[in-house]
Write a protein that holds these residues in place. Sequence first.
Motif, PDB file in Angstrom:
ATOM      1  N   HIS A   1      20.681  18.616  69.873  1.00  6.06           N
ATOM      2  CA  HIS A   1      20.312  20.004  70.176  1.00  6.06           C
ATOM      3  C   HIS A   1      19.093  20.007  71.113  1.00  6.06           C
TER       4      HIS A   1
ATOM      5  N   CYS B   1      23.025  32.610  70.961  1.00  3.28           N
ATOM      6  CA  CYS B   1      22.243  31.487  70.426  1.00  3.28           C
ATOM      7  C   CYS B   1      20.776  31.903  70.368  1.00  3.28           C
TER       8      CYS B   1
ATOM      9  N   PHE C   1      18.225  30.327  70.427  1.00  2.00           N
ATOM     10  CA  PHE C   1      17.347  29.474  71.240  1.00  2.00           C
ATOM     11  C   PHE C   1      17.520  29.747  72.739  1.00  2.00           C
ATOM     12  N   HIS C   2      18.485  30.619  73.120  1.00  2.85           N
ATOM     13  CA  HIS C   2      18.839  30.690  74.551  1.00  2.85           C
ATOM     14  C   HIS C   2      17.684  31.109  75.478  1.00  2.85           C
TER      15      HIS C   2
ATOM     16  N   CYS D   1      15.978  27.801  76.196  1.00 10.30           N
ATOM     17  CA  CYS D   1      16.791  26.585  76.340  1.00 10.30           C
ATOM     18  C   CYS D   1      16.908  26.163  77.806  1.00 10.30           C
TER      19      CYS D   1
ATOM     20  N   ILE E   1      19.119  24.308  79.152  1.00 12.90           N
ATOM     21  CA  ILE E   1      20.493  24.122  79.653  1.00 12.90           C
ATOM     22  C   ILE E   1      21.397  25.295  79.253  1.00 12.90           C
ATOM     23  N   ALA E   2      20.790  26.451  78.983  1.00 14.22           N
ATOM     24  CA  ALA E   2      21.582  27.610  78.525  1.00 14.22           C
ATOM     25  C   ALA E   2      22.599  28.031  79.585  1.00 14.22           C
TER      26      ALA E   2
ATOM     27  N   CYS F   1      25.897  31.532  76.130  1.00 16.60           N
ATOM     28  CA  CYS F   1      24.860  31.336  75.096  1.00 16.60           C
ATOM     29  C   CYS F   1      24.176  32.667  74.754  1.00 16.60           C
TER      30      CYS F   1
ATOM     31  N   CYS G   1      25.101  24.075  68.745  1.00 19.64           N
ATOM     32  CA  CYS G   1      24.944  24.234  70.194  1.00 19.64           C
ATOM     33  C   CYS G   1      26.328  24.168  70.821  1.00 19.64           C
ATOM     34  N   HIS G   2      26.627  25.113  71.722  1.00 19.95           N
ATOM     35  CA  HIS G   2      27.943  25.112  72.377  1.00 19.95           C
ATOM     36  C   HIS G   2      28.174  23.816  73.151  1.00 19.95           C
TER      37      HIS G   2
HETATM   38 FE1  SF4 Z   1      21.870  27.380  72.485  1.00 21.37          FE
HETATM   39 FE2  SF4 Z   1      23.354  27.279  74.666  1.00 21.37          FE
HETATM   40 FE3  SF4 Z   1      21.055  25.967  74.591  1.00 21.37          FE
HETATM   41 FE4  SF4 Z   1      23.115  25.116  73.157  1.00 21.37          FE
HETATM   42  S1  SF4 Z   1      22.994  25.206  75.370  1.00 21.37           S
HETATM   43  S2  SF4 Z   1      21.009  25.336  72.444  1.00 21.37           S
HETATM   44  S3  SF4 Z   1      24.069  27.038  72.585  1.00 21.37           S
HETATM   45  S4  SF4 Z   1      21.286  28.146  74.493  1.00 21.37           S
END
Ligand code: SF4
Length: 336
Positions: A248, A286, A288-289, A292, A294-295, A299, A317-318
């Motif tokens: 993650h 999500c 965390f988006h 994040c 790499i969102a 997400c 995490c997707h």
């Molecule tokens: Fe969340 Fe998307 Fe980041 Fe994975 S890539 S942690 S699903 S925001």
Amino acid sequence: MSLLEVKNLKVHFPVKHGLFSRVKAHVKAVDDVSLTVESGETVGLVGESGCGKTTLGRAIIRLLDPTAGQVLFNGEDITRLTQSELRSRRRQFQMIFQDPYGSLNPRMTIGQIIGEAIDIHNLAPNPTARRERISNLLKDVGLDARYADRYPHEFSGGQRQRIGIARALAVEPKLIVCDEPVSALDVSVQAQIINLLMDIQREHKLSYLFIAHDLAVVEHISHRVMVMYLGHVVESAPSKTICRNPLHPYTQALISAVPEVDPDSKRKRILLPGDVPSPINPPSGCPFHPRCPIAEARCKTEVPALREIKPGHWAACHLAGESGASGAKAPGPAGA
Ligand code: SF4
């Protein structure tokens, strides 16, 4: 059957406002958390301050009443017990607190503090047996038995935490929830307390739920680690797996912040933008988006489920498990 099984636990606190104290919103401190702790196992719970880990620990031993979900201890759902039923079960699960001074009554001697727990549960048949039990507990945690007549203020932080451990052990629990037990201590003393907890675990076949924000400490003591973010578990795996191959992006950022001993290490620090969002109004999709690195578009709308990506390794995490979402590839937006 697991010693402890937590199923879909929620702890939501109402936010009241105005003259009539109307409930305007809820703080979702713990939102749909499930976990297990086996006999003799240590499960580490890690995350930034405010992620819900302490609330979760308190709800598990019913110092707080959960909003929904179940806490099965030896198969019995303790969320449904009345206070008097709970009292008789309480000796099986104890808590060690972060602040070793604040958690000890300054007006009581150490013998009285430890003896109180013994008295509540009738664990000594007479005063001589009680005295002997207190002496043995003090010796078990590396303190002189003569300290029983002294008061908490006469001890250092590390010694006070040892007293807190002796008090928890006094009732012969099966599970101890350790809530940041070393974060208020000097680094050298931290190692002593961690080693003491590990020795005691072996001797008394105890289970720990070990809560901390310091991943290095959690890795050392835990068999399994769960990472929490904004009231949710976002990753769970054996401690070595999670530290060597976090899936993650949030765990990857936490691990990148752990100081390394090897001066030639090439690991880059991943700096997350912004602060942890408010649990009153968590982000859509999500949680965390917004931070994040790499969102993707989905997400923002799709909540990622906690999935078993590899045997025993779960992540919410997707992109976890897809090539391009590994720790090596996750770029820090402000990688230093
Ligand atoms: Fe969340 Fe998307 Fe980041 Fe994975 S890539 S942690 S699903 S925001």
